[in-house]
Design a protein around this motif. Sequence first.
Motif, PDB file in Angstrom:
ATOM      1  N   LEU A  31       0.805  -1.225   0.000  1.00  0.00           N
ATOM      2  CA  LEU A  31       0.000   0.000   0.000  1.00  0.00           C
ATOM      3  C   LEU A  31       0.839   1.277   0.000  1.00  0.00           C
ATOM      4  N   ASN A  34      -0.008   3.624  -2.704  1.00  0.00           N
ATOM      5  CA  ASN A  34      -1.418   3.995  -2.815  1.00  0.00           C
ATOM      6  C   ASN A  34      -1.617   5.341  -2.110  1.00  0.00           C
ATOM      7  N   CYS A  37      -4.116   5.628   0.822  1.00  0.00           N
ATOM      8  CA  CYS A  37      -3.787   5.016   2.106  1.00  0.00           C
ATOM      9  C   CYS A  37      -2.729   5.890   2.780  1.00  0.00           C
ATOM     10  N   TRP A  58      -7.390   6.360   5.700  1.00  0.00           N
ATOM     11  CA  TRP A  58      -7.625   6.466   4.263  1.00  0.00           C
ATOM     12  C   TRP A  58      -8.190   7.838   3.929  1.00  0.00           C
ATOM     13  N   SER A  67      -9.888  -0.209  -2.478  1.00  0.00           N
ATOM     14  CA  SER A  67      -8.613  -0.923  -2.342  1.00  0.00           C
ATOM     15  C   SER A  67      -8.845  -2.414  -2.142  1.00  0.00           C
TER      16      SER A  67
END
Length: 95
Positions: A31, A34, A37, A58, A67
């Motif tokens: 993650l 990402n 995140c 998040w 996700s």
Amino acid sequence: MEKFAMYGKLIAHPGKRDELAEILLEAAAMLRDNEDCELYIVNVSDSDPNAVWVTELWSSQDAHASSLQGADTSGRALIAGAEPLRLKPLGGKGF
């Protein structure tokens, strides 16, 4: 901006806590790129030899849900690998 956070406790089968924690740390590493995140922390307790705690932050609840739905093959394999190690489902609450 509205955020979505989760703090949950997973109970591993006796002797499987560290294995479960390692899988969750792999998920945390996946993650890193990402942008939705913002935080994914895995920790264990000296006083509870079977518990693994996960803290997530998040950008939104939708981003968190996406996700999980959009997990690539390796992400799905991690989730599947963690399932047999747990006694109980994730005991967390989003807020």
